[in-house]
Design an enzyme around this catalytic site. Structure first.
Site, short mmCIF file in Angstrom:
data_model
loop_
_atom_site.label_atom_id
_atom_site.label_comp_id
_atom_site.label_asym_id
_atom_site.label_seq_id
_atom_site.Cartn_x
_atom_site.Cartn_y
_atom_site.Cartn_z
N ASP A 72 0.81 -1.22 0.00
CA ASP A 72 0.00 0.00 0.00
C ASP A 72 0.84 1.27 0.00
O ASP A 72 2.07 1.23 0.12
CB ASP A 72 -0.93 0.00 1.23
N ASP A 141 -7.77 -4.20 14.75
CA ASP A 141 -9.14 -4.47 14.32
C ASP A 141 -9.21 -5.56 13.26
O ASP A 141 -10.27 -5.80 12.68
CB ASP A 141 -9.81 -3.20 13.81
N HIS A 143 -7.52 -5.70 10.32
CA HIS A 143 -7.29 -5.35 8.92
C HIS A 143 -5.92 -5.85 8.45
O HIS A 143 -4.96 -5.90 9.22
CB HIS A 143 -7.43 -3.84 8.68
N GLU A 148 -9.81 -2.48 5.64
CA GLU A 148 -10.43 -2.26 6.94
C GLU A 148 -11.63 -3.20 7.14
O GLU A 148 -12.12 -3.82 6.18
CB GLU A 148 -10.89 -0.81 7.04
#
Length: 267
Positions: A72, A141, A143, A148
């Site tokens: 990314d 979380d 991801h 996400e």
């Protein structure tokens, strides 16, 4: 799924680096048939990169026939920006090994055409058939890359908006100022990651314990993107004891027992 449980961060980093080195060497890459490696940024892989650099400097590992694709990049940050992932990868890894510059692939955060950039990235990967080993981290979380919670489990490279939790976590790289963290990114998709022959996720610290619980013991759920590893034939999670805090004791014993029974060549 393999769950590698080590005592601490340093042991996780060394195990991961040794696995990368083993994977490259056993592939016997050539200029016409390079080993394709997917890479990530953040604090978690730094130890692994340092170990790989040591191996290279000792003459035990070459990246001359390795091609890389990073996961990314922040939208709006150029390669010279110290917070960009271009800068991170060169400063912490690429500048210290013998990988040809033409073999390095990163998304362009300054592109004016996000859709075209993402499509081009997917085409570049397909040009090498597939990624042999994709290495990533995981957020608290769940991801992976910047996919996400709620992301499609078959998603491809695209633009994503970051959650407040991710912005908060990443603010440590921006002098703890959340206002300086870009709110959108270009990221490979979950489908892009799981197309790889192997996927290895690194997770250390008790903040990752809930994500590891959902990855190993939970159901496959787009609200916990890491859970997709349950569907991959060759997925590995490398974690320390702290990251297993929310796993059942029987689960931890099972995976440790399995690893202890493997012969040296399997380890």
């Amino acid at each position: 799924m393999r769950l590698i449980i080590k005592n601490n961060y340093d042991e996780c980093s060394l195990w991961a680096a040794n696995y990368v080195a083993y994977s490259i060497k056993s592939f016997h890459p050539t200029p016409k048939k390079p080993f394709v490696l997917g890479l990530c940024t953040g604090s978690t892989p730094l130890g692994m990169y340092q170990e790989l650099i040591k191996m290279h400097k000792r003459g035990k590992l070459s990246f001359a026939n390795v091609v890389t694709f990073n996961m990314d990049e922040y939208i709006g940050l150029g390669p010279k920006d110290e917070q960009s992932y271009h800068y991170f990868m060169h400063h912490n890894f690429f500048d210290h090994i013998d990988i040809p510059k033409g073999n390095i692939h990163l998304l362009n955060g300054l592109t004016k055409d996000y859709v075209k950039e993402c499509q081009h990235y997917e085409e570049l990967i397909k040009g090498y058939d597939k990624i042999n080993l994709f290495i990533g981290g995981v957020g608290s979380d769940g991801h992976i890359a910047f996919n996400e919670p709620g992301s499609s489990l078959s998603s491809r490279t695209r633009v994503k908006t970051l959650t407040n939790e991710t912005i908060e976590a990443n603010s440590r790289f921006f002098n703890n100022d959340k206002s300086k963290v870009p709110t959108s990114v270009l990221t490979v998709g979950i489908g892009t990651i799981t197309d790889a022959d192997e996927v290895m996720i690194l997770a250390t610290g008790d903040k990752k314990a809930r994500a590891i619980h959902h990855a190993v013991e939970g159901s496959i759920n787009h609200m916990w993107p890491i859970s997709i590893l349950q569907m991959h034939q060759h997925s590995i999670i490398v974690c320390d004891d702290s990251a297993t805090n929310e796993l059942k004791a029987d689960t931890v014993r099972y995976f440790k027992d399995i690893e202890n029974k493997l012969c040296p060549s399997q380890k």
